[in-house]
Write a protein that holds these residues in place. Structure first.
Motif, PDB file in Angstrom:
ATOM      1  N   SER A 113       0.817  -1.218   0.000  1.00 43.36           N
ATOM      2  CA  SER A 113       0.000   0.000   0.000  1.00 43.36           C
ATOM      3  C   SER A 113       0.849   1.265   0.000  1.00 43.36           C
ATOM      4  O   SER A 113       0.331   2.355  -0.261  1.00 43.36           O
ATOM      5  N   THR A 114       2.149   1.140   0.272  1.00 44.83           N
ATOM      6  CA  THR A 114       3.024   2.315   0.291  1.00 44.83           C
ATOM      7  C   THR A 114       3.713   2.540  -1.050  1.00 44.83           C
ATOM      8  O   THR A 114       4.433   3.528  -1.203  1.00 44.83           O
ATOM      9  N   LEU A 115       3.521   1.635  -1.988  1.00 47.22           N
ATOM     10  CA  LEU A 115       4.198   1.732  -3.284  1.00 47.22           C
ATOM     11  C   LEU A 115       3.350   2.517  -4.274  1.00 47.22           C
ATOM     12  O   LEU A 115       2.308   3.061  -3.934  1.00 47.22           O
ATOM     13  N   GLY A 116       3.766   2.537  -5.524  1.00 45.65           N
ATOM     14  CA  GLY A 116       3.081   3.294  -6.566  1.00 45.65           C
ATOM     15  C   GLY A 116       1.687   2.786  -6.870  1.00 45.65           C
ATOM     16  O   GLY A 116       1.260   1.730  -6.404  1.00 45.65           O
ATOM     17  N   GLU A 117       0.985   3.559  -7.687  1.00 49.86           N
ATOM     18  CA  GLU A 117      -0.401   3.233  -8.016  1.00 49.86           C
ATOM     19  C   GLU A 117      -0.530   2.322  -9.233  1.00 49.86           C
ATOM     20  O   GLU A 117      -1.538   1.645  -9.390  1.00 49.86           O
ATOM     21  N   LYS A 118       0.464   2.306 -10.107  1.00 46.19           N
ATOM     22  CA  LYS A 118       0.411   1.443 -11.285  1.00 46.19           C
ATOM     23  C   LYS A 118       0.729   0.015 -10.865  1.00 46.19           C
ATOM     24  O   LYS A 118       1.529  -0.215  -9.961  1.00 46.19           O
ATOM     25  N   PHE A 119       0.118  -0.971 -11.544  1.00 49.79           N
ATOM     26  CA  PHE A 119       0.322  -2.375 -11.173  1.00 49.79           C
ATOM     27  C   PHE A 119       1.795  -2.751 -11.186  1.00 49.79           C
ATOM     28  O   PHE A 119       2.269  -3.466 -10.309  1.00 49.79           O
TER      29      PHE A 119
END
Length: 94
Positions: free
Chosen positions: A54-60
């Protein structure tokens, strides 16, 4: 030990599940250290995996699952010289 149909009881690439040393699951790919570590983290620490994800980027591609799938591409397939036809026909991780 060789089997009559061309396989072995000690596959070239395999996983051990549990503590029984003779329990070898054939694997059709050479698993990289990164892929193995991520797979263990995902399977044994799912809450931590989701929290970090949940702390990473929004793209898969920026998610842990996306990174793990991309790392799978670095896990080369084992050639027929090292993966017996019997192993291919039987249960194995591909």
């Amino acid at each position: 030990m060789d089997h009559p149909e061309g396989g072995t009881s000690h596959p070239c690439s395999h996983l051990h599940i549990g503590f029984h040393s003779e329990n070898r699951w054939p694997v059709r790919r050479v698993i990289t250290a990164s892929a193995f570590t991520m797979l263990i983290a995902k399977q044994y620490y799912p809450q931590e995996w989701e929290a970090l994800d949940s702390t990473l980027g929004e793209k898969f591609a920026e998610t842990l699952d996306g990174i793990l799938i991309a790392e799978r591409q670095n896990c080369r397939i084992i050639g027929d010289d090292y993966f017996a036809e019997l192993e291919e026909r039987s249960f194995h991780f591909g």
